[in-house]
Motif scaffolding. Structure first.
Motif, short mmCIF file in Angstrom:
data_model
loop_
_atom_site.label_atom_id
_atom_site.label_comp_id
_atom_site.label_asym_id
_atom_site.label_seq_id
_atom_site.Cartn_x
_atom_site.Cartn_y
_atom_site.Cartn_z
N GLU A 88 0.83 -1.22 0.00
CA GLU A 88 0.00 0.00 0.00
C GLU A 88 0.86 1.26 0.00
OE1 GLU A 88 -2.84 -0.53 3.17
OE2 GLU A 88 -4.04 -1.93 1.96
N GLU A 89 2.01 1.19 0.72
CA GLU A 89 2.94 2.34 0.71
C GLU A 89 3.34 2.70 -0.71
OE1 GLU A 89 6.76 2.01 2.82
OE2 GLU A 89 5.52 1.42 4.54
N TYR A 90 3.48 1.67 -1.54
CA TYR A 90 3.89 1.89 -2.93
C TYR A 90 2.70 2.20 -3.85
CZ TYR A 90 8.87 1.07 -2.63
OH TYR A 90 10.22 1.22 -2.37
N GLY A 91 1.51 2.27 -3.26
CA GLY A 91 0.31 2.59 -4.04
C GLY A 91 -0.06 1.50 -5.04
N ILE A 92 0.35 0.28 -4.76
CA ILE A 92 0.05 -0.82 -5.69
C ILE A 92 -1.39 -1.28 -5.46
CG2 ILE A 92 0.62 -3.21 -6.32
CD1 ILE A 92 3.53 -2.58 -5.48
N GLU A 93 -2.17 -1.27 -6.51
CA GLU A 93 -3.56 -1.69 -6.37
C GLU A 93 -3.65 -3.20 -6.37
OE1 GLU A 93 -6.77 1.06 -7.97
OE2 GLU A 93 -5.24 0.99 -9.55
N TYR A 94 -4.51 -3.74 -5.51
CA TYR A 94 -4.66 -5.20 -5.45
C TYR A 94 -6.12 -5.56 -5.17
CZ TYR A 94 -4.54 -4.43 -0.38
OH TYR A 94 -4.80 -4.00 0.89
N TYR A 95 -6.42 -6.84 -5.33
CA TYR A 95 -7.79 -7.30 -5.04
C TYR A 95 -7.77 -8.72 -4.49
CZ TYR A 95 -7.41 -9.99 -9.37
OH TYR A 95 -7.01 -10.89 -10.33
N ASP A 96 -8.84 -9.05 -3.80
CA ASP A 96 -9.01 -10.40 -3.24
C ASP A 96 -9.74 -11.23 -4.29
OD1 ASP A 96 -9.76 -12.69 -1.92
OD2 ASP A 96 -10.68 -11.67 -0.20
N LYS A 97 -9.02 -12.23 -4.81
CA LYS A 97 -9.62 -13.03 -5.89
C LYS A 97 -10.60 -14.07 -5.33
CE LYS A 97 -8.15 -15.72 -9.88
NZ LYS A 97 -7.07 -16.47 -10.47
N LEU A 99 -11.11 -16.52 -1.37
CA LEU A 99 -10.33 -17.29 -0.40
C LEU A 99 -9.17 -16.46 0.18
CD1 LEU A 99 -10.15 -20.68 -2.39
CD2 LEU A 99 -11.74 -20.09 -0.55
N GLY A 100 -9.32 -15.14 0.17
CA GLY A 100 -8.31 -14.25 0.76
C GLY A 100 -7.05 -14.09 -0.08
N GLN A 101 -7.08 -14.57 -1.33
CA GLN A 101 -5.87 -14.54 -2.17
C GLN A 101 -5.70 -13.14 -2.79
OE1 GLN A 101 -6.59 -17.66 -5.02
NE2 GLN A 101 -6.68 -19.24 -3.45
N LEU A 102 -4.62 -12.46 -2.42
CA LEU A 102 -4.42 -11.08 -2.89
C LEU A 102 -3.54 -11.04 -4.14
CD1 LEU A 102 -4.05 -9.13 0.48
CD2 LEU A 102 -6.11 -9.85 -0.77
N PHE A 103 -4.07 -10.46 -5.19
CA PHE A 103 -3.37 -10.35 -6.47
C PHE A 103 -3.20 -8.87 -6.83
CE2 PHE A 103 -3.48 -14.54 -8.69
CZ PHE A 103 -4.17 -15.27 -7.74
N CYS A 104 -2.16 -8.57 -7.61
CA CYS A 104 -2.00 -7.22 -8.14
C CYS A 104 -3.10 -6.97 -9.17
CB CYS A 104 -0.66 -7.07 -8.87
SG CYS A 104 0.74 -7.25 -7.81
N LYS A 105 -3.63 -5.74 -9.17
CA LYS A 105 -4.63 -5.40 -10.19
C LYS A 105 -3.95 -5.24 -11.54
CE LYS A 105 -8.76 -3.32 -8.40
NZ LYS A 105 -9.29 -2.15 -7.75
N ASN A 106 -2.72 -4.71 -11.47
CA ASN A 106 -2.05 -4.36 -12.71
C ASN A 106 -1.14 -5.48 -13.18
OD1 ASN A 106 -0.92 -2.86 -14.79
ND2 ASN A 106 0.60 -1.92 -13.42
N SER A 107 -0.02 -5.69 -12.50
CA SER A 107 0.96 -6.67 -12.97
C SER A 107 1.90 -7.09 -11.84
CB SER A 107 1.76 -6.01 -14.10
OG SER A 107 3.02 -6.60 -14.23
N SER A 108 2.42 -8.31 -11.96
CA SER A 108 3.42 -8.82 -11.00
C SER A 108 4.63 -7.91 -10.94
CB SER A 108 3.93 -10.18 -11.47
OG SER A 108 2.91 -11.09 -11.58
N LYS A 109 4.86 -7.21 -12.03
CA LYS A 109 6.02 -6.33 -12.12
C LYS A 109 5.99 -5.28 -10.99
CE LYS A 109 8.42 -3.70 -15.70
NZ LYS A 109 8.29 -2.37 -15.08
N ASP A 110 4.79 -4.92 -10.55
CA ASP A 110 4.66 -3.93 -9.47
C ASP A 110 5.38 -4.44 -8.21
OD1 ASP A 110 3.14 -2.41 -11.13
OD2 ASP A 110 1.22 -2.93 -10.22
N ILE A 111 5.23 -5.73 -7.91
CA ILE A 111 5.85 -6.29 -6.71
C ILE A 111 7.36 -6.40 -6.91
CG2 ILE A 111 5.98 -8.33 -5.19
CD1 ILE A 111 3.33 -6.83 -4.88
N ARG A 112 7.75 -6.88 -8.07
CA ARG A 112 9.18 -7.00 -8.35
C ARG A 112 9.85 -5.63 -8.28
NH1 ARG A 112 12.55 -7.67 -13.04
NH2 ARG A 112 11.43 -5.82 -13.71
#
Ligand code: FAD
Length: 395
Positions: A88-97, A99-112
């Motif tokens: 959240e500090e990095y402003g990366i948008e995510y969603y719960d798909k 079963l509590g599984q959190l995925f990036c809304k945009n791309s895995s690249k955001d986490i990397r």
């Protein structure tokens, strides 16, 4: 002359980068070495390109390990909420798909990119396309000397974060296990996990009309059960339910599939026999399954008749077939597609607090190289973050 660092980490994946950031934030001089040409390749390909980076609910039961208590300490000291805060500090948008599984809304690249940015801000040096040729412990447990394809390095603390064996084309190797063996560690037998299962020729022929069909099922094996989707493929079975159970299945064992979880199938069949006596069994099954699955089930059950023609004892046979379909997969699809590796370095010889080897001072093992395997759903990354953070706090 070798170049000296306080900490050297082998492996610029999820665990190695988290460890590097944590140690560098404490003022340690950190070098990360990786033989790949990119940082965090598995992060980039994870979660279908959207990185399932953690889960709202992380419990020790979500992990397989010979010592079920091993993962508790690290998971409680760096939990999912701490990683979510960083995201959240990095402003990366995510969603719960689900079963509590959190995925990036945009791309895995955001986490990397988040991890790479944290490394950069804290002065971590990352050396890619570099292979480690030799590791030597220095006299008096004073550290290690590494001979690499680039140069010679020495360090006080050495962290092995080389991951497991899955997807060799992404840079996976058994190097971490070789280092562990060099220092006298025991390795728990490894195998592919979170992997599709394959059918033999006979079953492939029987199910040749089914590839592409997905059903919500409950699948069980060896006392474990998962209620998620199952997918028929041209090789056998896949989908989350099958990937999950593959971590528990052993060749030669059956898996049990409930095709109508949550439904009292005996009562459902009985009620329909009375209320809709004139309809065909296939028509009834089509109300719950696709046409091709309904047809397949009728041929498997060996009945293609009206409900009124089915005897009560035959209803039991149908119920059994729908709720306890017993399958004998021929094998795993293997490391080529497996998400993780089961087994690894025996955790009985690793401190669960610091991740230091009990065999060699200042040698640490973190992430998937250890005998800790998470369920599908963001658990493997949470393990990488938690174990990386634990070691990074002490090296
Ligand atoms: C297709 C796929 C999708 C996945 N999706 C998810 C997901 O959405 N959520 C989840 O929680 N988990 C997921 N996983 C699992 C997750 O990626 C791993 O559990 C996690 O990356 C393990 O982190 P690690 O740092 O221990 O190892 P890795 O991330 O594998 O990093 C190991 C690093 O070590 C380097 N290395 C290996 N050998 C050497 C060597 N000899 N010399 C130098 N460097 C070396 C590698 O190049 C690599 O960079 C997925 C895995 C795959 C394969």
């Amino acid at each position: 002359m070798d170049q000296k660092f306080q900490v050297i980490i082998i492996g610029a994946g999820a665990a190695g980068l988290m460890c590097a950031i944590t140690a560098a934030k404490r003022g340690r001089q950190v070098l990360v070495i990786d033989h790949a040409n990119k940082v965090g390749k598995k992060i980039l390909m994870s979660g279908g390109g959207r990185c399932n980076f953690t889960n709202y609910s992380i419990e020790p039961e979500n992990f397989l390990c010979n010592n079920p208590h091993f993962c508790k300490s690290a998971l409680s000291r760096y939990n999912q909420w701490q990683f979510i805060e960083l995201v959240e500090e990095y402003g990366i948008e995510y969603y719960d798909k689900g079963l509590g599984q959190l995925f990036c809304k945009n791309s895995s690249k955001d986490i990397r990119d988040l991890l790479v940015d944290e490394c950069r801000k804290n002065g971590v040096i990352i050396q890619l396309k570099t292979s480690v040729e030799k590791i030597e412990a220095l006299a008096g447990s004073s550290g290690f000397k590494l001979v690499t394809s680039l140069a010679e390095f020495s360090c006080t603390s050495l962290v092995v974060a080389t991951g497991g064996l899955s997807i060799p084309t992404m840079g996976a190797t058994g190097f971490g296990y070789d280092i562990a063996r060099q220092f006298g560690h025991h390795i728990i037998a490894t195998g592919p996990a979170l992997t599709p299962l394959i059918f033999d020729k006979k079953w492939l022929e029987k199910t040749s009309q089914l590839p592409g069909n997905a059903i919500d099922v409950q699948v069980s094996c060896n006392g474990q059960r998962f209620s998620e989707a199952m997918l028929f493929t041209h090789k056998g079975l896949s989908g989350p339910a099958i990937l999950q159970i593959s971590s528990y299945w052993q060749p030669g064992q059956p898996i049990l599939i409930d095709l109508l979880p949550g439904l009292d199938v005996a009562a459902w069949l009985q009620e329909n026999k009375q209320a809709r006596a004139e309809i065909q069994l296939k028509t009834l099954l089509s109300t719950k399954f696709s046409q091709s699955i309904a047809e397949y089930l009728c041929s498997e059950i060996g009945m293609n008749c009206k409900l009124k023609q089915i005897e009560v004892n035959e209803l039991n046979k149908i119920e059994q077939r729908l709720t306890r379909w017993t399958l004998y997969p021929a094998g795993y699809e293997g490391y080529r597609v497996a998400e993780v590796t089961l087994g690894g370095i025996d955790t009985d010889e690793i401190s669960s607090k610091t991740f230091e080897s009990v065999k060699q001072n200042n040698l640490y093992f973190i992430g998937e190289v250890l005998d800790v395997t998470g369920h599908l759903g963001g658990y493997n990354f949470q393990w990488a973050w938690a174990s990386g953070h634990a070691a990074g706090s002490v090296v």
